[in-house]
Write a protein that holds these residues in place. Sequence first.
Motif, PDB file in Angstrom:
ATOM      1  N   GLY A  52      23.392 -35.474 -67.119  1.00 20.27           N
ATOM      2  CA  GLY A  52      23.705 -34.806 -65.838  1.00 20.27           C
ATOM      3  C   GLY A  52      22.686 -33.822 -65.554  1.00 20.27           C
ATOM      4  N   GLY A  53      21.544 -34.110 -65.557  1.00 22.07           N
ATOM      5  CA  GLY A  53      20.330 -33.236 -65.724  1.00 22.07           C
ATOM      6  C   GLY A  53      19.919 -32.980 -64.245  1.00 22.07           C
ATOM      7  N   SER A  54      20.562 -33.751 -63.181  1.00 21.42           N
ATOM      8  CA  SER A  54      20.197 -33.395 -61.634  1.00 21.42           C
ATOM      9  C   SER A  54      21.390 -32.530 -61.084  1.00 21.42           C
ATOM     10  CB  SER A  54      20.013 -34.868 -60.875  1.00 21.42           C
ATOM     11  OG  SER A  54      19.052 -35.718 -61.303  1.00 21.42           O
ATOM     12  N   GLY A  79      18.561 -40.007 -60.679  1.00 16.55           N
ATOM     13  CA  GLY A  79      17.330 -40.078 -61.215  1.00 16.55           C
ATOM     14  C   GLY A  79      16.187 -39.217 -60.831  1.00 16.55           C
ATOM     15  N   ARG A  80      16.562 -38.180 -60.178  1.00 15.89           N
ATOM     16  CA  ARG A  80      15.670 -37.241 -59.502  1.00 15.89           C
ATOM     17  C   ARG A  80      16.078 -35.737 -59.424  1.00 15.89           C
ATOM     18  NH1 ARG A  80      17.831 -39.860 -54.947  1.00 15.89           N
ATOM     19  NH2 ARG A  80      19.227 -38.498 -53.787  1.00 15.89           N
ATOM     20  N   ALA A  81      14.860 -34.739 -59.319  1.00 13.15           N
ATOM     21  CA  ALA A  81      14.993 -33.319 -59.301  1.00 13.15           C
ATOM     22  C   ALA A  81      15.957 -33.052 -58.353  1.00 13.15           C
ATOM     23  CB  ALA A  81      13.757 -32.793 -59.213  1.00 13.15           C
ATOM     24  N   PRO A  82      16.748 -32.007 -58.275  1.00  9.85           N
ATOM     25  CA  PRO A  82      17.604 -31.546 -57.267  1.00  9.85           C
ATOM     26  C   PRO A  82      16.914 -30.703 -56.224  1.00  9.85           C
ATOM     27  CG  PRO A  82      17.773 -30.242 -59.152  1.00  9.85           C
ATOM     28  CD  PRO A  82      17.130 -31.166 -59.498  1.00  9.85           C
ATOM     29  N   GLN A  83      17.511 -30.987 -55.086  1.00 11.01           N
ATOM     30  CA  GLN A  83      16.818 -30.132 -53.948  1.00 11.01           C
ATOM     31  C   GLN A  83      16.147 -28.795 -54.097  1.00 11.01           C
ATOM     32  OE1 GLN A  83      19.007 -30.463 -50.408  1.00 11.01           O
ATOM     33  NE2 GLN A  83      17.342 -29.782 -48.877  1.00 11.01           N
TER      34      GLN A  83
END
Length: 345
Positions: A52-54, A79-83
């Motif tokens: 749940g790293g995003s 699968g990507r960095a948050p905004q």
Amino acid sequence: EIFVADMNPGSLTNCGGMSRSLPGVSQSHLQRLFLFAAVAACGAIKKITVVGGSGFVGSRVCKVLVEKGAEVTSLSKTGRAPQWASGEPWTRHVKWATVDLLDADDAAIDSQMGSPASVISCVGVVDSDAGVLRAGNGIANVNAFASARRAGVKRSVYISVASEVAACQESWLPFAKDEFAAYFNGKQIAEQAAAEAVGGDATKLCIVKPTFIYGGDKFDLPLPGKFVAPRVNAAYGSGVEEVLSLEPMKALADIAPGLIKVALRPPVSVEAVATTCANAALGELATGDATRRAIGILDGTAAIKAAAGEMPPTALSDALSRALDQLGDLTEKLLDFIKAKLKAK
């Protein structure tokens, strides 16, 4: 004693700055010695997977871990960095992996989990459907922690919900009892899975149990058709935490029943939760005036902040103190002015 190679072949410099000549020792040999010394001094870099790293909390956990020098993998559906972290340097040091914990098979989850020393799960969902709540809070975490156990993790960390919140689940909205029951049941299942990931060893487990988490720079409230966890920004949340941390408010909360008790408990910042999770995964002792090891059950704001090495916020009291000081100065000047006028007469 630790030695590091200086710029001159055939010599070593210890940490005290004294140089020792080593005739016949090549520069390449010194460089290998230097690398060995650096690894011995700093310890091996720890691999940590954040499930749940995003998300709102998980991304902050990733940030803290990177700043602490860990090798970080984030698992999430996107699968990507948050905004909010777009373009921030630390995001380049995270492996952003994509996996659906409810649809993927064990092999697919294991492939993305890797071989971490520790796992942190920040997975949780808010929805109007009981099945979604049970699956998103429970089964998804069961699958993640099962994968972590197969990977042989040494530490397991999970963000659950405060026991005082869970204790009054029967008092929640009567028309949504099934939904709340599914939510809390999912959390209980996930806590058990987190413990099983480390063979039930309490010295390797940390369950972080906040009441209400605030942070970021915006408000987010549930609306019809929009199911999100209610959230307030850092400035507002910090002020509420400070007020509710005052001793009279603590005493009032202690004697209040059910949901009123929960409402009067201070919220906790997302940074404190993230730091506590990182400390737990790294096996670190927090530093600061409020200090404890991040291990076992950290239930409520006070325990979480202590594990993060943080004290309660003081912005409001500091501002009030400054205002009172300024008022005192103005009063003193006014009295001096009046005295001067009277003396002149």
